[in-house]
Write a protein that holds these residues in place. Structure first.
Motif, PDB file in Angstrom:
ATOM      1  N   SER A   1       0.846  -1.232  -0.015  1.00  7.69           N
ATOM      2  CA  SER A   1       0.038   0.098   0.073  1.00  7.69           C
ATOM      3  C   SER A   1       0.733   1.259   0.074  1.00  7.69           C
ATOM      4  O   SER A   1       0.381   2.508   0.235  1.00  7.69           O
ATOM      5  CB  SER A   1      -0.865  -0.020   1.136  1.00  7.69           C
ATOM      6  N   ARG A   2       2.220   1.207  -0.269  1.00  7.84           N
ATOM      7  CA  ARG A   2       3.101   2.279  -0.397  1.00  7.84           C
ATOM      8  C   ARG A   2       2.542   3.370  -1.228  1.00  7.84           C
ATOM      9  O   ARG A   2       2.679   4.461  -1.105  1.00  7.84           O
ATOM     10  CB  ARG A   2       4.420   1.999  -0.497  1.00  7.84           C
ATOM     11  N   GLY A   3       2.010   2.826  -2.419  1.00 14.02           N
ATOM     12  CA  GLY A   3       1.660   3.992  -3.367  1.00 14.02           C
ATOM     13  C   GLY A   3       0.022   4.571  -2.941  1.00 14.02           C
ATOM     14  O   GLY A   3      -0.392   5.496  -3.602  1.00 14.02           O
ATOM     15  N   ASP A   4      -0.494   4.166  -1.691  1.00 11.93           N
ATOM     16  CA  ASP A   4      -1.679   4.476  -1.437  1.00 11.93           C
ATOM     17  C   ASP A   4      -1.608   5.655  -0.092  1.00 11.93           C
ATOM     18  O   ASP A   4      -2.620   5.622   0.515  1.00 11.93           O
ATOM     19  CB  ASP A   4      -2.621   3.287  -0.996  1.00 11.93           C
ATOM     20  N   ALA A   5      -0.476   6.012   0.017  1.00 12.94           N
ATOM     21  CA  ALA A   5      -0.114   6.977   0.913  1.00 12.94           C
ATOM     22  C   ALA A   5      -1.170   8.201   1.033  1.00 12.94           C
ATOM     23  O   ALA A   5      -1.489   8.793   2.062  1.00 12.94           O
ATOM     24  CB  ALA A   5       1.312   7.568   1.136  1.00 12.94           C
TER      25      ALA A   5
ATOM     26  N   ARG B   1      -4.027   7.985   0.569  1.00 19.47           N
ATOM     27  CA  ARG B   1      -5.228   7.629   1.382  1.00 19.47           C
ATOM     28  C   ARG B   1      -5.177   7.819   2.833  1.00 19.47           C
ATOM     29  O   ARG B   1      -6.215   7.510   3.622  1.00 19.47           O
ATOM     30  CB  ARG B   1      -5.504   6.116   1.115  1.00 19.47           C
ATOM     31  N   TYR B   2      -4.134   8.282   3.402  1.00 18.95           N
ATOM     32  CA  TYR B   2      -4.172   8.470   4.905  1.00 18.95           C
ATOM     33  C   TYR B   2      -4.878   9.414   5.514  1.00 18.95           C
ATOM     34  O   TYR B   2      -5.554   9.077   6.507  1.00 18.95           O
ATOM     35  CB  TYR B   2      -2.546   8.874   5.122  1.00 18.95           C
ATOM     36  N   PRO B   3      -5.301  10.622   4.958  1.00 15.28           N
ATOM     37  CA  PRO B   3      -6.123  11.670   5.408  1.00 15.28           C
ATOM     38  C   PRO B   3      -7.463  10.748   5.445  1.00 15.28           C
ATOM     39  O   PRO B   3      -8.301  11.057   6.529  1.00 15.28           O
ATOM     40  CB  PRO B   3      -6.083  12.839   4.502  1.00 15.28           C
TER      41      PRO B   3
ATOM     42  N   LEU C   1       2.957   4.496   8.672  1.00 15.87           N
ATOM     43  CA  LEU C   1       4.456   3.974   8.894  1.00 15.87           C
ATOM     44  C   LEU C   1       4.907   3.669   7.498  1.00 15.87           C
ATOM     45  O   LEU C   1       6.030   4.346   7.333  1.00 15.87           O
ATOM     46  CB  LEU C   1       4.162   2.633   9.526  1.00 15.87           C
ATOM     47  N   GLU C   2       4.388   3.157   6.521  1.00 15.28           N
ATOM     48  CA  GLU C   2       4.806   2.984   5.308  1.00 15.28           C
ATOM     49  C   GLU C   2       5.239   4.451   4.663  1.00 15.28           C
ATOM     50  O   GLU C   2       6.059   4.615   4.076  1.00 15.28           O
ATOM     51  CB  GLU C   2       3.941   2.117   4.597  1.00 15.28           C
ATOM     52  N   GLY C   3       4.283   5.246   4.738  1.00 16.11           N
ATOM     53  CA  GLY C   3       4.396   6.625   3.937  1.00 16.11           C
ATOM     54  C   GLY C   3       5.471   7.424   4.694  1.00 16.11           C
ATOM     55  O   GLY C   3       6.287   7.978   3.952  1.00 16.11           O
ATOM     56  N   LEU C   4       5.911   7.391   5.959  1.00 16.29           N
ATOM     57  CA  LEU C   4       6.917   7.939   6.666  1.00 16.29           C
ATOM     58  C   LEU C   4       8.072   7.187   6.293  1.00 16.29           C
ATOM     59  O   LEU C   4       9.156   8.009   5.915  1.00 16.29           O
ATOM     60  CB  LEU C   4       6.621   8.161   7.967  1.00 16.29           C
TER      61      LEU C   4
ATOM     62  N   ASP D   1       8.921   5.442   3.394  1.00 21.63           N
ATOM     63  CA  ASP D   1       9.366   5.470   2.080  1.00 21.63           C
ATOM     64  C   ASP D   1       9.260   7.102   1.632  1.00 21.63           C
ATOM     65  O   ASP D   1       9.445   7.005   0.281  1.00 21.63           O
ATOM     66  CB  ASP D   1       8.611   4.545   1.204  1.00 21.63           C
ATOM     67  N   GLY D   2       8.954   7.942   2.398  1.00 17.45           N
ATOM     68  CA  GLY D   2       8.992   9.331   1.923  1.00 17.45           C
ATOM     69  C   GLY D   2       7.867   9.881   1.100  1.00 17.45           C
ATOM     70  O   GLY D   2       7.937  11.142   0.527  1.00 17.45           O
ATOM     71  N   ARG D   3       6.756   9.192   1.211  1.00 18.60           N
ATOM     72  CA  ARG D   3       5.403   9.840   0.673  1.00 18.60           C
ATOM     73  C   ARG D   3       4.643  10.478   1.691  1.00 18.60           C
ATOM     74  O   ARG D   3       3.701  10.948   1.385  1.00 18.60           O
ATOM     75  CB  ARG D   3       4.593   8.455   0.345  1.00 18.60           C
ATOM     76  N   LEU D   4       5.101  10.201   2.801  1.00 15.39           N
ATOM     77  CA  LEU D   4       4.299  11.079   4.089  1.00 15.39           C
ATOM     78  C   LEU D   4       5.393  11.880   4.889  1.00 15.39           C
ATOM     79  O   LEU D   4       6.745  11.208   4.959  1.00 15.39           O
ATOM     80  CB  LEU D   4       3.580  10.284   4.791  1.00 15.39           C
ATOM     81  N   ARG D   5       5.211  13.184   5.437  1.00 17.76           N
ATOM     82  CA  ARG D   5       6.331  13.611   6.357  1.00 17.76           C
ATOM     83  C   ARG D   5       5.461  14.505   7.319  1.00 17.76           C
ATOM     84  O   ARG D   5       4.381  14.894   6.892  1.00 17.76           O
ATOM     85  CB  ARG D   5       7.225  14.532   5.654  1.00 17.76           C
ATOM     86  N   PRO D   6       5.873  14.666   8.623  1.00 20.48           N
ATOM     87  CA  PRO D   6       5.289  15.522   9.416  1.00 20.48           C
ATOM     88  C   PRO D   6       5.280  16.886   9.002  1.00 20.48           C
ATOM     89  O   PRO D   6       6.084  17.539   8.491  1.00 20.48           O
ATOM     90  CB  PRO D   6       6.101  15.500  10.682  1.00 20.48           C
ATOM     91  N   ARG D   7       3.985  17.683   9.347  1.00 22.17           N
ATOM     92  CA  ARG D   7       3.884  18.831   8.765  1.00 22.17           C
ATOM     93  C   ARG D   7       4.768  19.947   9.739  1.00 22.17           C
ATOM     94  O   ARG D   7       4.935  19.550  11.100  1.00 22.17           O
ATOM     95  CB  ARG D   7       2.480  19.501   8.936  1.00 22.17           C
ATOM     96  N   ALA D   8       5.153  20.767   9.052  1.00 24.63           N
ATOM     97  CA  ALA D   8       6.123  21.911   9.797  1.00 24.63           C
ATOM     98  C   ALA D   8       5.414  22.572  10.729  1.00 24.63           C
ATOM     99  O   ALA D   8       4.299  23.039  10.771  1.00 24.63           O
ATOM    100  CB  ALA D   8       7.037  22.704   8.901  1.00 24.63           C
TER     101      ALA D   8
END
Length: 790
Positions: free
Chosen positions: A576-580, A582-584, A778-781, A783-790
Motif C-alpha cells: 500500500s506504499r502507493g496508497d499514502a 489515502r492516509y487522510p 508507517l509506510e508513508g513516513l 518511504d518518503g511519501r508522508l512527512r510531519p507538517r512543519a
C-alpha cells in the motif's frame, strides 16, 4: 473383461449421481456393501459388477455411461503403471479412425480385428513421438471406443479418457491450472496474431498448447498469414504421446518430441515466436554438471538448486529476438539469494519484463522478451499481484507494453524533480549505495568501469554482481570510448558495453556517448521524449492518472531493483506504499467509526444481575425442526472461488461483511433470504441482505417468525458454536439447545443479542481501521511519501 472392471469411490459417486460423502456413508451403514478388491486403504477399488448389483438391490438408481464403460475397460485391461500407454493406444486408434475412416470400417468387420489393428494404427500414426507400449486386446472395448467417438467426436472421446487418466494419477502428474493455462494461451495469441511457432519445452500432457488452440489462434489468423505451429518436448514418453494425440485429434499443426529438453534439446537451433512453459520445480537432477559450459547460459550458469533459471534461459534461447516467453516459476525464484546474479543480468539485458503473482503460495508468471540487437532496453519492469483476480494480468501487461516500459508509477514529485538532471540521478544512486558524489563523477560507480571486453577494472570492484560476475552493472567505459558506452555520469542509467548483452535500463536507454554529445544535456530533452528521465517521469504520471494500471500492479524502475538482493517478488513491492494519499481519508474513517462505537456502546442492553442462576426450560434444535418452527439446511459447496453467483463464506459471516465468494450454478445450492440465521463453527448471525448462496461449511436456519425470533435463535446458536468441539465441521444441531420462551420474551433476548453483536462488529471495524491507518502512516513516513507538517 467386464467382470474384472473396478471403480473407486469417485466413480461410484458419478454412477449414482451422489457425492463422495454419500458413498463413504454407504460403506459405514450397510454391512453388505462390497469389499475392496484392490487399490489402497485411502483409495480402495471395488468390483464394478458387484457395485452395480448392490445399487440395484438397495434401490439406488445409477447409470453406467458409454464413456464410463470405456474407462473401466481400459483400467481392467492393464495395471496402473501401463494405463497411460494403453490410453495412448486408444488415442492412436481414434487418430487412425479419423484419418482413414474407410480403412477402419473395413477392419471393424474383420474377424481378426485385434490382430490387425496395431499394424494399421502404426501405419496411420507414424508422426507420433513414440509408439504406444500397450495394445487393445478386447474387440468389445475397441468397438466401445469407436462408438464413443461416433457419439461425441474423436477429440472429445479422447479428452474424456485423458481427463480420467489425469484424475487417477493426480499425484504423479503436474497439470497447469485451467485458468492459468487459458491466460497464458491468450498472451501467446496476442503475441503472434499473424501466425508463427509456439513452443512448450515442458509440454506435459499438452495443457498449455491446448489452451493456445482453444483461444482460436489457428482460426483467428488473417487470410494469407502463415499457419501457427505448435511445438513441444516432454521427458515422459507417455505424457508426450498423450499431448501429441490431444493436439493431432483436433487437426492442429503440431509436433511433439519425447526427450529431456535440457540435456537433449529436440529443437536445437530453432526459434519460436512465443515460448510457453510450466517446468518441473525443485528438480535437483536436471543436469547441472553436464551442462556447465552450455551456450544457452547467456545470463549466467544456473546454480545446482535453481533449475528453474535453467528453464528460463532455455526458453529465451528458443525464442526469436523480440519474442515472448511466458513461464511459470516458484515464488521463491524471484528472491532466492543463489539466483540473484542471473536475475540481475536478466534485468540489465531488458529480458525480464514482468513478474506476476498468481496465488499466495505461487507459482509466479514471468514474462520475458529476447533482447533485439540495437533496440533500446526498457527502463522498468511490471510487478503485479493477480492472486485475487487473474483478469488484471492482460490489462496490466497491455498498459506496460503501450508505455514501452517507460512508465514509473513509483516516482515521487521530489524524485521527478531531481531526475530531470542526470547528475541528480547519479547523486541519488550514489547516496543510496553509500558512495560519494565525487566517486560517481570519477567513474567509480556501482557497476565499475569496463573496457571493451566487458570486464571490470580496478575502479569497478564495487560491482553489484557476485564475485566472478564479469558483466558489470554499468557496463560503461569511463572515457566513453567503447562503441556502446556512456560517459561516467551515464553509467548509472544508460551506459552499456556493446560487447555484452547486459544493458542497464535507464534514461540513456543504452545509447552511445555520441548521442549525448548531439546537444542534448543529460536528462534533458522534450518533456515527452521517452529517452530522458524527465520524459519518463511525465509519461509515468500520464499512465498513473489514466487509471489503466490495476491497483495491485506497479511499474518499477529496473535501477531500483539492482541492489544486493535483486528481489523481484511482487509481494515485496506491491504494497500500500502507493496508497499514502489515502492516509487522510483513513484517519477520517477511524474518527467516524469511533463516534459510531461510542454510540453503540452507549446503547448496551440493560441486563439485570441475578443473585443466582435462573434455570430456563430448553429444547433441542431438532425438536424445533420437527415442530416446524425452524428449517435447517446445509451448504453443498466445497469451494467458493469462481462463477457468476455471489457466495457468503465463513469469513464473511465472521466479519459481518458482504459476500465475497463466487460459484457457478449447480444443483442443490442454498440461497440465503433476509431474516435467515446462518451459523458456522465459530459464530451465527441474522442475515439482512438476501440473494447470496450459502458458502462451504455453513448452515442455514429458516425460522417461522410467528413462533420464533431470529435474533433469539442466532444468539443461542452463537453460544453453542463458541463451545463446539474444535474439530467440528459445523454447529452440531443435535446438541444446540434453545430456551422455550414466549415470543415476547424471545424478542427481548434477541434485542440484547443483537446489540452485543453490533458492539462486536463496531469494535472490529474500529480495530481494522486503526490498523490500516497505522500501516499507511508507517509506510508513508518510511518511504518518503508522508512527512510531519512543519
Amino acid at each position: 473383461m467386464s467382470h474384472d472392471a473396478t471403480v473407486n469411490a469417485g466413480d461410484i459417486a458419478r454412477l449414482a449421481d451422489v457425492g463422495r460423502a454419500a458413498v463413504s456413508n454407504w460403506r459405514r451403514r450397510y454391512e453388505d456393501f462390497p469389499q475392496p478388491v484392490g487399490g489402497t486403504a485411502s483409495s480402495p477399488l471395488f468390483s464394478l459388477p458387484e457395485i452395480e448389483e448392490w445399487l440395484r438391490r438397495n434401490g439406488k438408481s445409477f447409470e453406467v455411461s458409454l464413456g464410463d464403460r470405456v474407462w473401466q475397460g481400459l483400467r481392467a485391461a492393464v495395471d496402473d503403471l501401463r494405463l497411460g500407454e494403453l490410453s495412448g493406444f486408444a488415442g492412436a486408434f481414434l487418430l487412425y479412425a479419423q484419418r482413414d475412416p474407410d480403412g477402419w470400417r473395413r477392419l471393424a468387420a474383420a474377424p481378426d480385428l485385434v490382430m490387425r489393428l496395431p499394424r494399421e494404427v502404426a501405419a496411420a500414426t507414424a508422426d507420433l513421438p513414440v509408439r504406444p507400449g500397450s495394445m487393445l486386446e478386447d474387440a468389445q472395448l475397441i468397438r466401445w471406443i469407436a462408438d464413443l467417438s461416433m457419439l461425441h467426436g474423436p477429440a472429445t472421446a479422447f479428452e474424456f479418457v485423458c481427463e480420467r487418466y489425469v484424475e487417477a494419477h493426480t499425484r504423479r502428474l503436474a497439470v497447469t491450472r485451467g485458468e492459468v493455462a487459458s491466460l497464458m494461451g491468450r498472451l501467446a495469441r496476442q503475441a503472434c496474431p499473424e501466425g508463427g511457432a509456439i513452443l512448450d519445452p515442458a509440454v506435459g500432457v499438452g495443457t498449455l498448447l491446448l489452451a493456445v488452440s482453444d483461444t482460436a489462434v489457428l482460426d483467428g489468423a488473417p487470410p494469407g498469414a502463415p499457419p501457427v505451429r505448435l511445438l513441444g518436448q516432454e521427458i515422459n514418453e507417455t505424457s508426450a504421446l498423450l499431448a501429441s494425440l490431444r493436439l493431432l485429434l483436433r487437426d492442429v499443426n503440431a509436433r511433439i518430441v519425447a526427450g529431456d529438453s535440457l540435456r537433449h534439446d529436440g529443437f536445437e537451433g530453432e526459434r519460436a515466436d512465443v515460448v510457453l512453459c510450466d517446468p518441473p520445480f525443485n528438480e535437483r537432477a536436471w543436469g547441472h554438471e553436464e551442462l556447465i559450459g552450455d551456450p544457452r547460459w547467456d545470463y549466467g550458469v544456473p546454480p545446482r538448486g535453481e533449475p528453474e533459471l535453467a528453464w528460463v534461459q532455455h526458453c529465451l534461447a528458443h525464442v526469436r529476438p523480440g519474442g515472448l516467453v511466458a513461464i511459470l516459476m516458484p515464488a521463491a525464484a524471484a528472491a532466492r539469494r543463489s539466483g540473484r546474479r542471473i536475475r540481475a543480468n536478466l534485468l540489465r539485458a531488458g529480458a525480464l519484463r514482468a513478474v506476476i503473482g498468481l496465488s499466495a503460495t505461487g507459482p509466479d508468471l514471468w514474462l520475458l522478451r529476447r533482447p533485439e540487437a540495437g533496440a533500446p532496453s526498457p527502463a522498468s519492469i511490471l510487478l503485479a499481484d493477480a492472486s485475487d483476480d487473474l483478469s488484471i494480468v492482460e490489462s496490466a501487461w497491455r498498459t506496460y507494453l503501450a508505455d514501452a516500459g517507460y512508465g514509473d508509477t513509483s516516482l515521487t514529485a521530489r524524485e521527478r524533480t531531481a531526475n530531470t538532471d542526470m547528475a541528480g540521478l547519479a547523486a541519488l544512486e550514489a547516496a543510496r549505495r553509500g558512495l560519494s558524489a565525487g566517486s560517481v563523477a570519477e567513474g567509480q560507480t556501482s557497476g565499475g568501469a569496463v573496457g571493451p571486453s566487458g570486464t571490470a577494472d580496478a575502479a569497478g570492484r564495487r560491482s553489484a554482481g557476485s564475485a566472478g560476475e564479469r558483466r558489470t552493472y554499468g557496463g560503461a567505459d569511463v572515457a566513453g570510448a567503447s562503441s556502446g558506452g556512456a560517459d561516467a555520469a551515464g553509467a548509472l542509467s544508460g551506459g552499456a558495453d556493446a560487447a555484452g548483452p547486459f544493458v542497464v535500463a535507464g534514461a540513456g536507454r543504452g545509447r552511445s556517448a555520441g548521442w549525448v554529445g548531439e546537444g542534448r544535456p543529460h536528462g534533458g530533452g522534450d518533456a515527452g521524449d521517452p529517452y530522458t528521465i524527465g520524459g519518463q517521469a511525465r509519461q509515468a504520471e500520464a499512465v498513473a492518472s489514466s487509471g489503466e494500471l490495476p491497483r495491485t500492479a506497479r511499474i518499477i524502475r529496473i535501477i531500483d531493483l539492482l541492489d544486493d538482493e535483486v528481489d523481484v517478488s511482487p509481494a515485496r513491492h506491491i504494497s500500500s506504499r502507493g496508497d499514502a494519499q489515502r492516509y487522510p481519508a483513513s484517519g477520517r474513517r477511524l474518527r467516524d467509526l469511533a463516534e459510531v462505537l461510542a454510540e453503540v456502546a452507549g446503547a448496551l442492553p440493560d441486563l439485570e444481575v441475578l443473585s443466582g442462576r435462573s434455570g430456563l426450560p430448553t429444547t433441542a434444535i431438532t425438536d424445533l425442526a420437527k415442530a416446524g418452527m425452524v428449517t435447517v439446511r446445509h451448504s453443498v459447496l466445497k469451494t467458493a472461488e469462481r462463477g457468476d453467483l455471489s457466495v457468503l463464506t465463513a469469513d464473511d459471516l465472521a466479519r459481518g461483511r458482504a459476500p465475497s465468494g463466487r460459484t457457478g450454478s449447480e444443483p442443490g445450492l442454498v440461497t440465503v433470504a433476509a431474516g435467515d440465521v446462518v451459523a458456522s463453527t465459530t459464530t451465527a448471525r441474522v442475515i439482512h441482505q438476501p440473494g447470496a448462496v450459502l458458502g462451504p461449511q455453513l448452515s442455514l436456519y429458516q425460522v417461522d417468525r410467528s413462533r420464533l425470533d431470529a435474533d433469539f435463535l442466532a444468539g443461542f446458536l452463537r453460544y453453542a458454536a463458541a463451545r463446539a468441539h474444535p474439530g467440528a465441521s459445523r454447529v452440531d444441531v443435535r446438541r444446540a439447545r434453545v430456551p422455550r420462551l414466549p415470543l415476547a420474551e424471545q424478542r427481548a433476548y434477541g434485542a440484547a443479542f443483537r446489540r452485543l453483536a453490533e458492539l462486536e462488529d463496531s469494535i472490529r471495524e474500529v480495530a481494522d481501521a486503526g490498523e490500516a491507518l497505522i500501516r499507511l502512516g508507517l509506510e508513508g513516513l518510511v518511504d518518503g511519501r508522508l512527512r510531519p507538517r512543519a
